[in-house]
Design a protein around this motif. Structure first.
Motif, PDB file in Angstrom:
ATOM      1  N   LEU A   6     -53.258 -45.140  70.670  1.00  0.00           N
ATOM      2  CA  LEU A   6     -53.402 -45.704  69.331  1.00  0.00           C
ATOM      3  C   LEU A   6     -52.062 -45.725  68.607  1.00  0.00           C
ATOM      4  O   LEU A   6     -51.717 -46.699  67.930  1.00  0.00           O
ATOM      5  N   VAL A   7     -51.302 -44.643  68.741  1.00  0.00           N
ATOM      6  CA  VAL A   7     -49.977 -44.601  68.128  1.00  0.00           C
ATOM      7  C   VAL A   7     -49.077 -45.670  68.744  1.00  0.00           C
ATOM      8  O   VAL A   7     -48.306 -46.340  68.045  1.00  0.00           O
ATOM      9  N   SER A   8     -49.191 -45.865  70.050  1.00  0.00           N
ATOM     10  CA  SER A   8     -48.374 -46.876  70.721  1.00  0.00           C
ATOM     11  C   SER A   8     -48.691 -48.271  70.202  1.00  0.00           C
ATOM     12  O   SER A   8     -47.791 -49.099  70.012  1.00  0.00           O
ATOM     13  N   ILE A   9     -49.972 -48.554  69.975  1.00  0.00           N
ATOM     14  CA  ILE A   9     -50.349 -49.856  69.427  1.00  0.00           C
ATOM     15  C   ILE A   9     -49.727 -50.054  68.046  1.00  0.00           C
ATOM     16  O   ILE A   9     -49.175 -51.115  67.733  1.00  0.00           O
ATOM     17  N   LEU A  10     -49.797 -49.021  67.214  1.00  0.00           N
ATOM     18  CA  LEU A  10     -49.202 -49.108  65.885  1.00  0.00           C
ATOM     19  C   LEU A  10     -47.709 -49.392  65.957  1.00  0.00           C
ATOM     20  O   LEU A  10     -47.181 -50.261  65.256  1.00  0.00           O
ATOM     21  N   LEU A  11     -47.000 -48.656  66.803  1.00  0.00           N
ATOM     22  CA  LEU A  11     -45.552 -48.818  66.897  1.00  0.00           C
ATOM     23  C   LEU A  11     -45.181 -50.163  67.503  1.00  0.00           C
ATOM     24  O   LEU A  11     -44.181 -50.780  67.108  1.00  0.00           O
ATOM     25  N   GLN A  23     -51.394 -59.174  75.538  1.00  0.00           N
ATOM     26  CA  GLN A  23     -50.035 -58.628  75.554  1.00  0.00           C
ATOM     27  C   GLN A  23     -50.055 -57.125  75.369  1.00  0.00           C
ATOM     28  O   GLN A  23     -49.313 -56.388  76.033  1.00  0.00           O
ATOM     29  N   LEU A  24     -50.888 -56.629  74.472  1.00  0.00           N
ATOM     30  CA  LEU A  24     -51.006 -55.190  74.269  1.00  0.00           C
ATOM     31  C   LEU A  24     -51.546 -54.505  75.523  1.00  0.00           C
ATOM     32  O   LEU A  24     -51.066 -53.429  75.912  1.00  0.00           O
ATOM     33  N   ALA A  25     -52.529 -55.126  76.157  1.00  0.00           N
ATOM     34  CA  ALA A  25     -53.106 -54.551  77.366  1.00  0.00           C
ATOM     35  C   ALA A  25     -52.071 -54.449  78.484  1.00  0.00           C
ATOM     36  O   ALA A  25     -51.994 -53.442  79.193  1.00  0.00           O
ATOM     37  N   GLU A  26     -51.252 -55.496  78.617  1.00  0.00           N
ATOM     38  CA  GLU A  26     -50.210 -55.472  79.648  1.00  0.00           C
ATOM     39  C   GLU A  26     -49.165 -54.408  79.351  1.00  0.00           C
ATOM     40  O   GLU A  26     -48.721 -53.688  80.247  1.00  0.00           O
ATOM     41  N   GLU A  27     -48.782 -54.272  78.084  1.00  0.00           N
ATOM     42  CA  GLU A  27     -47.776 -53.284  77.700  1.00  0.00           C
ATOM     43  C   GLU A  27     -48.272 -51.864  77.923  1.00  0.00           C
ATOM     44  O   GLU A  27     -47.517 -50.985  78.364  1.00  0.00           O
ATOM     45  N   GLU A  29     -50.825 -51.016  79.908  1.00  0.00           N
ATOM     46  CA  GLU A  29     -51.423 -50.870  81.240  1.00  0.00           C
ATOM     47  C   GLU A  29     -52.879 -50.440  81.162  1.00  0.00           C
ATOM     48  O   GLU A  29     -53.319 -49.502  81.832  1.00  0.00           O
ATOM     49  N   VAL A  30     -53.631 -51.112  80.278  1.00  0.00           N
ATOM     50  CA  VAL A  30     -55.067 -50.880  80.144  1.00  0.00           C
ATOM     51  C   VAL A  30     -55.760 -52.247  80.144  1.00  0.00           C
ATOM     52  O   VAL A  30     -55.109 -53.291  80.178  1.00  0.00           O
ATOM     53  N   SER A  31     -57.086 -52.233  80.076  1.00  0.00           N
ATOM     54  CA  SER A  31     -57.836 -53.480  80.039  1.00  0.00           C
ATOM     55  C   SER A  31     -57.853 -54.054  78.625  1.00  0.00           C
ATOM     56  O   SER A  31     -57.646 -53.332  77.638  1.00  0.00           O
ATOM     57  N   VAL A  32     -58.132 -55.371  78.526  1.00  0.00           N
ATOM     58  CA  VAL A  32     -58.244 -56.015  77.218  1.00  0.00           C
ATOM     59  C   VAL A  32     -59.411 -55.406  76.446  1.00  0.00           C
ATOM     60  O   VAL A  32     -59.333 -55.224  75.226  1.00  0.00           O
ATOM     61  N   ARG A  33     -60.481 -55.055  77.153  1.00  0.00           N
ATOM     62  CA  ARG A  33     -61.629 -54.437  76.491  1.00  0.00           C
ATOM     63  C   ARG A  33     -61.235 -53.121  75.835  1.00  0.00           C
ATOM     64  O   ARG A  33     -61.690 -52.796  74.737  1.00  0.00           O
ATOM     65  N   THR A  34     -60.374 -52.354  76.501  1.00  0.00           N
ATOM     66  CA  THR A  34     -59.907 -51.088  75.921  1.00  0.00           C
ATOM     67  C   THR A  34     -59.110 -51.348  74.650  1.00  0.00           C
ATOM     68  O   THR A  34     -59.231 -50.614  73.666  1.00  0.00           O
ATOM     69  N   VAL A  35     -58.302 -52.396  74.650  1.00  0.00           N
ATOM     70  CA  VAL A  35     -57.532 -52.745  73.456  1.00  0.00           C
ATOM     71  C   VAL A  35     -58.469 -53.078  72.313  1.00  0.00           C
ATOM     72  O   VAL A  35     -58.257 -52.655  71.164  1.00  0.00           O
ATOM     73  N   TYR A  36     -59.530 -53.837  72.593  1.00  0.00           N
ATOM     74  CA  TYR A  36     -60.503 -54.182  71.550  1.00  0.00           C
ATOM     75  C   TYR A  36     -61.089 -52.917  70.924  1.00  0.00           C
ATOM     76  O   TYR A  36     -61.200 -52.805  69.695  1.00  0.00           O
ATOM     77  N   ARG A  37     -61.444 -51.950  71.764  1.00  0.00           N
ATOM     78  CA  ARG A  37     -62.033 -50.708  71.249  1.00  0.00           C
ATOM     79  C   ARG A  37     -61.009 -49.925  70.430  1.00  0.00           C
ATOM     80  O   ARG A  37     -61.336 -49.354  69.380  1.00  0.00           O
ATOM     81  N   ASP A  38     -59.755 -49.907  70.881  1.00  0.00           N
ATOM     82  CA  ASP A  38     -58.718 -49.175  70.153  1.00  0.00           C
ATOM     83  C   ASP A  38     -58.443 -49.813  68.795  1.00  0.00           C
ATOM     84  O   ASP A  38     -58.234 -49.114  67.793  1.00  0.00           O
ATOM     85  N   VAL A  39     -58.440 -51.134  68.757  1.00  0.00           N
ATOM     86  CA  VAL A  39     -58.207 -51.833  67.496  1.00  0.00           C
ATOM     87  C   VAL A  39     -59.336 -51.532  66.509  1.00  0.00           C
ATOM     88  O   VAL A  39     -59.090 -51.315  65.312  1.00  0.00           O
ATOM     89  N   GLU A  40     -60.562 -51.507  67.009  1.00  0.00           N
ATOM     90  CA  GLU A  40     -61.687 -51.155  66.147  1.00  0.00           C
ATOM     91  C   GLU A  40     -61.539 -49.738  65.600  1.00  0.00           C
ATOM     92  O   GLU A  40     -61.829 -49.469  64.426  1.00  0.00           O
TER      93      GLU A  40
END
Length: 330
Positions: A6-11, A23-27, A29-40
């Motif tokens: 979560l901190v990495s997404i913020l930075l 792009q966040l998922a690639e950076e 190294e997680v799935s796009v679905r994981t990014v969606y959950r983290d953003v929520e």
């Protein structure tokens, strides 16, 4: 861990601006679905993060939102201050800038992490050049660095080893590399590698170039070093090593492989643990000097030219120091 992600997404959003979930998922190294959950999760925590749909869409932070560096772990804070390189920064003309940046980062750290970072800074110091290596004179390094930052063409008079030694070249500087205390500039077209201390003259007209989007400086340097060592060690020698002696890249002739070139306890001749190995060499001339450093702990078997050259050198030394050895060193 999720908290670190979560901190990495913020930075990432804070430093790069708008980024898509892909792009966040690639950076990260997680799935796009994981990014969606983290953003929520970030939104639920009150972070002003917004998502825009469409071709040019993506996630972004509310304009002006900044996060403090409270997400740093103790080890990350220590590593950050350990990575500081005041010497090279000063050579680039960035000594004051680095000092100011470190001061700002230190001020942003929580008190407990600040203390650990200060301990590291006070206990570790980086000094890259070797003891017996003279410092390179690089008066044009700041100008080269400026051309790298701003994408400016350089016209240089460069001294090389082959004839003609002094040549004029047009360089498109892609990046700088500091290797063992020596600065190199990687420049197009090619690209090619140049030692900064071998630049004799330099002019930088108001001429811009476009750096290739797919150029990766770290990947290029890794490949360059690999190719350099392959070209460097074109020959090989067969030698016998005393127990405990090591040679880089040595391979046992009797079928075993000692990656570190360490002589084993079961040498082929069975005479006190000496081991026969095959080792890559750059040239007879270079190997002659390197092997003589080992004195009586090495015997060269092949090639005959190298063995004969070392034998002649040893004979000359024996003649030169014969009287000293014969009278007990008086």
């Amino acid at each position: 861990m999720k908290a670190g992600r979560l901190v990495s997404i913020l930075l990432l959003l804070q430093t790069r601006g708008r980024m898509t979930a892909a792009q966040l998922a690639e950076e990260l190294e997680v799935s796009v679905r994981t990014v969606y959950r983290d953003v929520e999760a970030l939104g639920a925590a009150g972070v002003p993060l917004y998502g825009d749909a469409g071709h040019a869409g993506g996630y972004r932070l509310l304009d002006g939102y900044r996060t403090r560096l409270t997400g740093l772990t103790r080890n990350e804070a220590e590593a950050l201050f350990l990575a500081g390189a005041p010497g090279p920064a000063a050579e680039l003309g960035l000594g004051a800038v680095l000092a100011a940046a470190r001061l700002k980062v230190r001020a942003a750290l929580p008190v407990e992490l600040r203390a650990h970072a200060d301990r590291v800074a006070g206990r570790f110091h980086l000094d890259a050049p070797g003891w017996y290596a003279e410092g390179d004179d690089t008066p044009f390094l700041p100008a080269v660095a400026d051309a790298v930052w701003n994408g400016r063409v350089l016209y240089v008079l460069y001294r090389r080893w082959a004839e003609p030694t002094d040549v004029r070249s047009r360089l498109e500087p892609y990046g700088l590399v500091l290797k063992a205390g020596r600065w190199y500039v990687v420049a197009g077209p090619g690209p090619r590698t140049f030692r900064v201390d071998q630049i004799l003259e330099l002019t930088s007209p108001d001429e811009e170039f476009t750096r290739p989007d797919d150029f990766d400086l770290a990947a290029y340097w890794t490949a360059y070093q690999r190719d350099f060592h392959a070209r460097l060690h074109r020959g090989e020698a067969v030698v016998r090593l005393a127990p405990g002696v090591t040679l880089s890249g040595a391979v046992r002739v009797d079928g075993g492989t000692g990656g570190d070139g360490r002589a084993g306890d079961d040498g082929r001749a069975g005479d006190g643990g000496w081991t026969t190995v095959r080792v890559p060499i750059e040239s007879v001339e270079r190997a002659h000097g390197e092997f003589l450093r080992l004195g009586g702990d090495i015997e060269v078997l092949e090639p005959a030219e190298l063995r004969g050259r070392i034998a002649r050198t040893v004979a000359e030394l024996a003649e030169r120091y014969g009287n000293v050895a014969g009278n007990g060193g008086d």
